[in-house]
Design an enzyme around this catalytic site. Sequence first.
Site, PDB file in Angstrom:
ATOM      1  N   CYS A  10       0.837  -1.202   0.000  1.00  0.00           N
ATOM      2  CA  CYS A  10       0.000   0.000   0.000  1.00  0.00           C
ATOM      3  C   CYS A  10       0.873   1.253   0.000  1.00  0.00           C
ATOM      4  CB  CYS A  10      -0.901  -0.022   1.239  1.00  0.00           C
ATOM      5  SG  CYS A  10      -1.821   1.503   1.509  1.00  0.00           S
ATOM      6  N   ARG A  11       0.654   2.125  -0.972  1.00  0.00           N
ATOM      7  CA  ARG A  11       1.457   3.345  -1.078  1.00  0.00           C
ATOM      8  C   ARG A  11       1.309   4.221   0.148  1.00  0.00           C
ATOM      9  NH1 ARG A  11       0.411   8.442  -2.994  1.00  0.00           N
ATOM     10  NH2 ARG A  11      -1.608   7.830  -3.808  1.00  0.00           N
TER      11      ARG A  11
END
Length: 113
Positions: A10-11
């Site tokens: 997840c960024r």
Amino acid sequence: MIKIYHNNRCRKSREGLQILENAGTSFKVIKYLEDVPSEKEIKNIISLLGIKPIELVRKNEAIWKSDFKDKNLTDDEIITAMANNPKLIERPIVINGNKAVIGRPPSLILNII
């Protein structure tokens, strides 16, 4: 000790981790997809965040849409769903003592470190 519930794919979670690293503070990374929090831990996180269980759910996840979206679930049933399907848990979550925040946006993490 600061804890971050982290998903490396997840960024936003990676950005949250970077904020902690840049702050130069010690912290523990909990890869919650591998080290799945118990229902008791999830209840504690929800309490620290001061939110309702549904507010911790990632409602765009396929499993939520297929298995839970149209059901009238109790808070306990939502917590059980997150414990059984940790992909449903919003991320990143950062806990510092009795303070916690969902790092969306990641800059919110700065409020508790």
